[in-house]
Design an enzyme around this catalytic site. Sequence first.
Site, PDB file in Angstrom:
ATOM      1  N   GLN A  71       0.759  -1.189   0.095  1.00  0.00           N
ATOM      2  CA  GLN A  71      -0.112  -0.105   0.008  1.00  0.00           C
ATOM      3  C   GLN A  71       1.061   1.209   0.035  1.00  0.00           C
ATOM      4  OE1 GLN A  71      -3.018  -1.597   3.145  1.00  0.00           O
ATOM      5  NE2 GLN A  71      -3.701  -0.015   2.442  1.00  0.00           N
ATOM      6  N   HIS A  72       0.214   2.356  -0.154  1.00  0.00           N
ATOM      7  CA  HIS A  72       0.742   3.875   0.061  1.00  0.00           C
ATOM      8  C   HIS A  72       1.730   4.202  -1.036  1.00  0.00           C
ATOM      9  CE1 HIS A  72      -1.620   2.892   3.783  1.00  0.00           C
ATOM     10  NE2 HIS A  72      -0.638   2.215   4.141  1.00  0.00           N
ATOM     11  N   ASP A 223      -2.650  -4.600  -0.338  1.00  0.00           N
ATOM     12  CA  ASP A 223      -1.988  -6.202   0.033  1.00  0.00           C
ATOM     13  C   ASP A 223      -3.030  -6.673   1.283  1.00  0.00           C
ATOM     14  OD1 ASP A 223      -0.649  -4.734   1.679  1.00  0.00           O
ATOM     15  OD2 ASP A 223       1.259  -5.525   1.467  1.00  0.00           O
TER      16      ASP A 223
HETATM   17  O1  LIG Z   1       1.927   0.387   4.736  1.00  0.00           O
HETATM   18  C1  LIG Z   1       1.198  -1.009   5.045  1.00  0.00           C
HETATM   19  C2  LIG Z   1      -0.087  -0.939   5.550  1.00  0.00           C
HETATM   20  O2  LIG Z   1      -0.575   0.179   5.942  1.00  0.00           O
HETATM   21  C3  LIG Z   1       2.065  -2.260   4.714  1.00  0.00           C
HETATM   22  O3  LIG Z   1       1.462  -3.454   5.076  1.00  0.00           O
HETATM   23  C4  LIG Z   1       2.385  -2.222   3.263  1.00  0.00           C
HETATM   24  O4  LIG Z   1       1.134  -2.577   2.631  1.00  0.00           O
HETATM   25  C5  LIG Z   1       3.588  -3.135   2.905  1.00  0.00           C
HETATM   26  O5  LIG Z   1       2.924  -4.528   2.976  1.00  0.00           O
HETATM   27  P1  LIG Z   1       4.031  -5.941   2.982  1.00  0.00           P
HETATM   28  O6  LIG Z   1       5.023  -5.750   1.679  1.00  0.00           O
HETATM   29  O7  LIG Z   1       4.932  -5.894   4.265  1.00  0.00           O
HETATM   30  O8  LIG Z   1       2.962  -7.083   3.068  1.00  0.00           O
END
Ligand SMILES: O=C(CO)[C@@H](O)[C@H](O)COP(=O)(O)O
Length: 458
Positions: A71-72, A223
């Site tokens: 995300q983000h 995700d």
């Molecule tokens: O920033 C967040 C949720 O807000 C993280 O969960 C990212 O979405 C990255 O996820 P992974 O690659 O660690 O699964």
Amino acid sequence: MTLVAGVDSSTQSCKVVIRDAETGELVREGRASHPDGTEVHPSHWWSALQTALSDAGGLDDVAALSVAGQQHGMVCLDENGEVVREALLWNDTRSAAAAADLTAELGASEWAARIGLVPVASFTITKLRWLARHEPANAQRTAAVCLPHDWLTWRLRGTGDLADLVTDRSDASGTGYFDSVTDSYVPDLVSLGLGRSDVVLPRVLGPAEFVEGPVRLGAGAGDNAAAMLGVGGGVVVSLGTSGVVTATSDVRAEDPSGIVAGFADATGRYLPLACTLNAARVLDATARMLGVDLEQLSTLALSAPAGAEGLVLVPYLEGERTPNLPDATGALHGLTLTNATPANIARAAVEGMLCGLAVGLDALVSQGADVSGVRLVGGAAASRAVREIAPTVFGVPVTVPAPGEYVADGAARQAAWTLTGGATPPEWAGAESTRYEADAVASVRERYREAAERYLTR
Ligand SMILES: O=C(CO)[C@@H](O)[C@H](O)COP(=O)(O)O
Ligand SMILES: Nc1ncnc2c1ncn2[C@@H]1O[C@H](COP(=O)(O)OP(=O)(O)O)[C@@H](O)[C@H]1O
């Protein structure tokens, strides 16, 4: 048999699963690595996706595909659709000062009430503010802003037209400029970040909506929303690069402390979420430090007693987001001549990582979540030590679904949903789970709480 594909373009790698659309049965899969770093050119995600797809046998016989992703991350495109600069990822903390400024400008309560989030360095809006302040020429050249999963869906679509960018409500809700109650972008918040709001933002598709590409393309998802779709509900703790605690809710969380982010899920509901920057990589770093592999780290950790004879590892190795301490560093507390053993250090690493997540679980409970058990997923759930120690730290039973790619599975289930339509995703048989129960060891969390208040900054 009709086949669907699900993609997880995560921080460390790209995973593809191909499943039977009707039953959910796994047919084939593939994966490829992403480069390290918190600033990554999106072209690396594209080439990893190509490799993972070909590893999974390609798309010739696949009817629909959805992309879920980290995300983000801020992906800026110019008017020709070219990437303006490397994407800043969710775990890049250079926008911490921008986050603090944005929070002060509106006030935490107003942020929480308007969009369910209080800015932290992870959220896209803070990265836009950083760009506007530090790279004004790049900010000026930016004609469209999207997220990692949106960009991959757009590349798969292949038109090159910015108007064809699409996203979904779960990932849009993590930008910092989307209101998931009205399901609309908030132009004044886009302006607050970038300094202007005349940029193209991806059209938000409904949960089962799709666009055409080489195959039918679903909306995709963040995700964490996809993982929830993949495991089928409950309170989920994910131990990947990030440590994440999530649940599903009918109302948006609006937590002015900012610990719980009021995201949306991938089905039309909400996904209250607490996230740490430090999870699986804490174990990677500890194993490196001890000169052992992850299997040996697990064995070492299980050979030490609960509480690691007084050793406490505070795992702020990448700074931290929960609590919001972007400049903090990690620390090993409580060393004595007798407890300084590899086994205690390994145990302290596992307990410290889990204690960080337990803070998130407490915050979910304070937002009304019913946490009578958790489901453990993500790379570090493969560690026996993590699975066995988790209930002692969380104080509730832990179920671990059979090893799998639950984010990619959720994306595949969404792809299948684009074929069936309707208000709910197709029912797929759940994975076999193993249940872990143990008495809570309250002293581990108490000692961690004491240690976590003491840290040095970078
Ligand atoms: O920033 C967040 C949720 O807000 C993280 O969960 C990212 O979405 C990255 O996820 P992974 O690659 O660690 O699964
Ligand atoms: N047996 C294991 N014990 C501990 N950690 C593991 C194990 N297997 C994989 N991991 C870790 O899981 C992480 C990758 O998990 P993943 O959920 O794919 O991350 P992300 O989604 O952030 O890319 C890596 O840091 C890897 O070292």
